[in-house]
Design a protein around this motif. Structure first.
Motif, short mmCIF file in Angstrom:
data_model
loop_
_atom_site.label_atom_id
_atom_site.label_comp_id
_atom_site.label_asym_id
_atom_site.label_seq_id
_atom_site.Cartn_x
_atom_site.Cartn_y
_atom_site.Cartn_z
N LEU A 153 70.94 19.96 32.86
CA LEU A 153 71.81 20.89 32.15
C LEU A 153 71.13 21.01 30.69
CD1 LEU A 153 74.11 22.87 31.89
CD2 LEU A 153 75.58 20.73 31.01
N CYS A 154 70.70 19.85 30.21
CA CYS A 154 70.14 19.87 28.93
C CYS A 154 68.67 20.55 28.74
CB CYS A 154 70.11 18.73 28.19
SG CYS A 154 71.79 18.05 27.61
N ALA A 155 68.00 20.43 30.10
CA ALA A 155 66.65 20.84 30.22
C ALA A 155 66.75 22.44 30.17
CB ALA A 155 65.99 20.41 31.52
N ALA A 156 67.74 22.94 30.94
CA ALA A 156 68.20 24.57 31.19
C ALA A 156 68.56 24.92 29.64
CB ALA A 156 69.25 24.67 32.18
N LEU A 157 69.27 24.16 28.97
CA LEU A 157 69.65 24.66 27.52
C LEU A 157 68.37 24.62 26.67
CD1 LEU A 157 73.20 22.88 27.41
CD2 LEU A 157 72.71 25.09 27.42
N CYS A 158 67.59 23.48 27.03
CA CYS A 158 66.33 23.65 26.04
C CYS A 158 65.52 24.84 26.28
CB CYS A 158 65.27 22.36 26.58
SG CYS A 158 65.97 20.92 25.69
N TYR A 159 65.28 25.41 27.68
CA TYR A 159 64.71 26.41 28.08
C TYR A 159 65.31 27.76 27.29
CZ TYR A 159 63.07 30.59 30.62
OH TYR A 159 62.92 31.68 30.99
N ILE A 160 66.62 27.69 27.37
CA ILE A 160 67.39 29.02 26.97
C ILE A 160 67.33 28.89 25.20
CG2 ILE A 160 69.73 29.87 26.54
CD1 ILE A 160 70.45 28.81 29.58
N GLY A 161 67.33 27.82 24.52
CA GLY A 161 67.35 27.69 23.32
C GLY A 161 66.12 27.97 22.87
N PHE A 162 64.88 27.66 23.41
CA PHE A 162 63.62 28.54 22.97
C PHE A 162 63.45 29.51 23.15
CE2 PHE A 162 58.94 28.93 23.28
CZ PHE A 162 58.69 28.68 21.94
N THR A 163 63.72 30.27 24.61
CA THR A 163 63.29 31.45 25.14
C THR A 163 64.17 32.69 24.55
OG1 THR A 163 62.76 30.43 27.26
CG2 THR A 163 63.13 32.98 27.22
N PHE A 164 65.46 32.23 24.41
CA PHE A 164 66.48 33.27 23.98
C PHE A 164 66.88 33.18 22.25
CE2 PHE A 164 66.76 33.13 28.39
CZ PHE A 164 66.42 34.54 28.86
N LEU B 34 62.60 13.62 29.08
CA LEU B 34 62.10 14.55 30.30
C LEU B 34 63.13 15.96 30.16
CD1 LEU B 34 61.86 11.82 33.19
CD2 LEU B 34 60.00 13.25 32.18
N ALA B 35 64.27 15.89 29.97
CA ALA B 35 65.01 17.02 29.74
C ALA B 35 64.23 18.13 28.66
CB ALA B 35 66.38 16.96 29.26
N GLY B 36 64.09 17.58 27.49
CA GLY B 36 63.34 18.28 26.66
C GLY B 36 61.93 18.80 27.20
N ALA B 37 61.05 17.79 27.65
CA ALA B 37 60.05 17.97 27.99
C ALA B 37 59.77 18.84 29.00
CB ALA B 37 58.98 16.83 28.44
N VAL B 38 60.58 18.99 30.22
CA VAL B 38 60.69 20.08 31.15
C VAL B 38 61.10 21.34 30.53
CG1 VAL B 38 61.52 20.54 33.56
CG2 VAL B 38 60.74 18.28 33.10
N GLY B 39 62.14 21.28 30.01
CA GLY B 39 62.80 22.61 29.54
C GLY B 39 61.80 23.44 28.52
#
Length: 195
Positions: free
Chosen positions: A19-30, A65-70
């Motif tokens: 869930l945090c990996a997905a939020l990392c992705y959203i936090g950076f992308t959007f 890993l969550a941060g790295a992957v996301g």
């Protein structure tokens, strides 16, 4: 019964990390502001918030890993592909540092502590990971750009300086917001036995 409990805990941590990996992705992308610097760019973003939060909620390894992957997926899909290897390494390190400080040194989730201790330990853990990022991101970026991509040293120094500014803004934001989120979520997650 104990094995089932351990397996359930592992699945819970993996789910929280995903869930945090997905939020990392959203936090950076959007939720970012791109800052163009010649042919390169930097960004002020919210991705680090969830990398730190993941490490506070789970552990250093899962959080890293969550941060790295996301964040690496975000780099690959939003015009920062050349930074992806550097991002993977740095976010993994941030998660590990936050996790070690929070869970190994300060024992944030292992024992009952006063509210004051929990607040201090949370901010200190988040700040430790972000302090590493403030130093390592521009430094690794300089060597990465100079020796891997062959960018002239003068330009690499300028990019590192601009990176240091954006990284500092991101670090302060991530430290404050991730700590507030963790402190808000902690009582509920403790009550549900999810920490």
């Amino acid at each position: 019964m104990n094995t089932l409990t351990q397996e359930n805990k592992r699945v819970q941590k993996l789910t929280q990390a995903a869930l945090c990996a997905a939020l990392c992705y959203i936090g950076f992308t959007f939720f970012k502001i791109d800052i163009p610097v010649g042919t390169e760019k930097s960004a002020i973003h919210f991705g680090n918030i969830f990398c730190v939060l993941a490490a506070l909620l789970t552990s250093g390894l899962y959080g890293g890993l969550a941060g790295a992957v996301g964040m690496t997926i975000a780099d690959l899909t939003s015009g920062y592909a050349t930074s992806a290897p550097k991002t993977f390494f740095l976010k993994l390190c941030i998660g590990l540092i936050v996790g070690v400080v929070a869970h190994r040194i300060l024992k944030l989730n292992k024992e009952e502590h006063s509210a004051r201790y929990i607040i201090g330990a949370t901010f200190l853990s988040a700040a430790a990971g972000m302090a590493f990022n403030i130093v390592a991101d521009p430094l690794v970026g300089y060597f990465y750009k100079t020796y891997l991509f062959g960018i002239p040293q003068d330009l690499s120094v300028t990019l590192a300086k601009i990176g240091a500014i954006t990284t500092s803004i991101n670090a302060v934001t991530a430290t404050i917001i991730s700590s507030i989120l963790y402190l808000a979520l902690r009582p509920v997650l403790k009550k549900c036995d999810l920490l």
